[in-house]
Design a protein around this motif. Structure first.
Motif, PDB file in Angstrom:
ATOM      1  N   SER A 166       0.837  -1.215   0.000  1.00  0.00           N
ATOM      2  CA  SER A 166       0.000   0.000   0.000  1.00  0.00           C
ATOM      3  C   SER A 166       0.856   1.242   0.000  1.00  0.00           C
ATOM      4  O   SER A 166       1.899   1.287   0.638  1.00  0.00           O
ATOM      5  CB  SER A 166      -0.881   0.075   1.244  1.00  0.00           C
ATOM      6  N   VAL A 199      -3.009   0.199   9.086  1.00  0.00           N
ATOM      7  CA  VAL A 199      -4.448   0.078   9.348  1.00  0.00           C
ATOM      8  C   VAL A 199      -5.004  -1.156   8.640  1.00  0.00           C
ATOM      9  O   VAL A 199      -5.700  -1.975   9.236  1.00  0.00           O
ATOM     10  CB  VAL A 199      -5.213   1.348   8.881  1.00  0.00           C
ATOM     11  N   GLN A 200      -4.638  -1.297   7.351  1.00  0.00           N
ATOM     12  CA  GLN A 200      -5.182  -2.417   6.577  1.00  0.00           C
ATOM     13  C   GLN A 200      -4.639  -3.759   7.072  1.00  0.00           C
ATOM     14  O   GLN A 200      -5.376  -4.736   7.153  1.00  0.00           O
ATOM     15  CB  GLN A 200      -4.860  -2.229   5.098  1.00  0.00           C
ATOM     16  N   ARG A 208       6.043   7.858   4.785  1.00  0.00           N
ATOM     17  CA  ARG A 208       6.678   8.640   3.704  1.00  0.00           C
ATOM     18  C   ARG A 208       8.183   8.761   3.816  1.00  0.00           C
ATOM     19  O   ARG A 208       8.789   9.569   3.150  1.00  0.00           O
ATOM     20  CB  ARG A 208       6.083  10.032   3.620  1.00  0.00           C
ATOM     21  N   GLY A 256      -0.093   4.083   1.344  1.00  0.00           N
ATOM     22  CA  GLY A 256      -0.228   4.638   2.687  1.00  0.00           C
ATOM     23  C   GLY A 256      -1.242   3.830   3.456  1.00  0.00           C
ATOM     24  O   GLY A 256      -2.013   3.070   2.871  1.00  0.00           O
ATOM     25  N   GLY A 257      -1.217   3.953   4.780  1.00  0.00           N
ATOM     26  CA  GLY A 257      -2.205   3.275   5.603  1.00  0.00           C
ATOM     27  C   GLY A 257      -2.022   1.773   5.675  1.00  0.00           C
ATOM     28  O   GLY A 257      -2.958   1.040   5.991  1.00  0.00           O
ATOM     29  N   ALA A 258      -0.800   1.279   5.391  1.00  0.00           N
ATOM     30  CA  ALA A 258      -0.547  -0.171   5.425  1.00  0.00           C
ATOM     31  C   ALA A 258      -0.851  -0.735   6.809  1.00  0.00           C
ATOM     32  O   ALA A 258      -1.424  -1.818   6.931  1.00  0.00           O
ATOM     33  CB  ALA A 258       0.900  -0.467   5.036  1.00  0.00           C
TER      34      ALA A 258
END
Lengths: 122, 284
Positions: free
Chosen positions: A46, A52-53, A118, A48-50
């Motif tokens: 991902s 969370v997922q 980032r 971003g947000g890896a």
């Protein structure tokens, strides 16, 4: 009880992966049946947000504990909301970590980092 | 003309160059799009600043209407939503305000609210208008602030855009409307590799570009080699200069303090104008 461990490879001989959210696989170990399954982390790539997922994937497996060297704040928020306990991994293989977990030799992971968002990205 | 000043890494000299070009132009707009660490205002010291908050929209989930169908969680490509024990969790710093969750929700359980992520300050240093974007600490995405800065930039006159470091979304946003891109690079292998990344980026955006070599010493210059090998026009070089460093570190503007730099930046601006008009004339 199901335990999740981030892993680079699909084997219990591998070391615990240094990243929770971007680990390629998770070992899902069942302490009752002594069986291990390997779950591919679809969040690993991902943008971003890896965290969370990835945490959502683990929650959906009805896991009760995670053994990891570190965990970002977003992933921690998800797993803690789901009542999953975080344990700090020790050096050595995933197998030896699972053994240490069953013998209650692992400590609770207290420090949650702010994430490496980032950094190093292009 | 809008000139974007960018570099693949921090500390290469973007702010030094953008600020001094604005001073060389005399009447100009300096737009600081390095919203995570804007520092042009330390040199230009704008007066009579006005601040405007920058807001984004984020979803609010009504737990009464939500049936935990999970369509919003599955839809969100930024992974800003999670579903835990039948409840939607929102990570508002990851949310990109696309509004998609609201569209896919079959129960109409999602509405929006505004959230401030930072501000844009505008002030003046003599004839130079200074626009400064400031992203609140802890926020992940500065693009909405950069958009607001660029909205305030006039269509006429000289505009100098001080870009964020690197080559990610925020840099792409900053150079979008630029007429010319000035790439600043250090004489190191690391500097050259970062130069290659932004050169690739500006090429992708079809922007005319030139190279400015900074901190130049007598030794080898991998960034200069890169420019020569890739037909990237080299518009000038700034030496590794203790005097410049001291003036700059004290928060002063070198082209106002040291005559040779006043001439250097004036000539650099002329060269950029010539290069940019040449590019326009040939339709490149």
């Amino acid at each position: 009880m199901k335990v999740a461990v981030p892993s680079e490879h699909q084997t219990l001989n591998a070391e615990v992966c240094s990243s929770f959210g971007r680990a390629p696989f998770y070992v899902i170990y069942d302490t009752k049946n002594k069986t291990a399954e390997y779950l591919q982390n679809t969040a690993a790539g991902s943008q971003g947000g890896a965290g969370v997922q990835a945490a959502q994937l683990i929650v959906d497996q009805q896991v009760e504990a995670i053994i990891t060297p570190r965990c970002g704040k977003n992933a921690a928020a998800v797993v803690q909301e789901a009542g999953i306990k975080l344990y700090r991994s020790i050096s050595g293989s995933i197998e030896s970590n699972l053994k240490a977990f069953e013998e209650q030799r692992l400590t609770v992971l207290e420090e949650i980092h702010a994430g490496f968002h980032r950094h190093g990205g292009r | 003309m809008r000139i974007a000043v960018l570099s693949g890494k921090g500390g290469a000299g973007k702010t030094l160059v953008a600020v001094n070009l604005a001073v060389a132009a005399e009447k100009a707009v300096y737009a600081d799009c390095d919203v995570e660490e804007p520092n042009g205002h330390l040199f230009l010291k704008p007066k009579e600043n006005e601040s405007e908050s920058v807001e984004v929209t984020i979803p609010v989930i009504d737990p009464e209407k939500c049936t935990a169908c999970r369509q919003c969680v599955d839809f969100c490509r930024f992974n800003a939503l999670a579903m835990i024990a039948g409840k939607v969790m929102l990570f508002d710093e990851i949310c990109h305000s696309c509004g998609g969750c609201q569209l896919v929700c079959p129960e109409k359980a999602i509405h929006e609210r505004k959230r401030s992520i930072g501000m844009v300050q505008s002030g003046h240093d003599g004839e130079i208008k200074v626009l400064t974007g400031i992203l609140n600490t802890g926020e992940a995405a500065g693009v909405p602030i950069i958009k607001e800065i660029l909205k305030k930039v006039p269509t006429e006159g000289n505009v100098f855009i001080d870009c964020p470091p690197g080559s990610a979304c925020s840099v792409m946003e900053s150079i979008q409307e630029a007429d010319y891109c000035l790439l600043v690079a250090e004489p190191t292998i690391f500097g050259r590799d970062n130069l290659a990344m932004i050169h690739e980026l500006v090429t992708l955006f079809d922007k005319p570009a030139g190279l400015l070599l900074n901190k130049v010493t007598d030794g080898e210059n991998p960034s200069q080699m890169y420019g020569l090998e890739h037909n990237l026009p080299i518009l000038g070089e700034i030496p590794y200069d203790r005097e410049l460093s001291a003036v700059n570190a004290a928060g002063n503007i070198v082209s106002r303090e040291i005559p040779k730099y006043k001439n250097f930046f004036r000539e650099l601006l002329q060269r950029i104008e010539k290069e940019a008009s040449h590019e326009t004339n040939t339709g490149a």
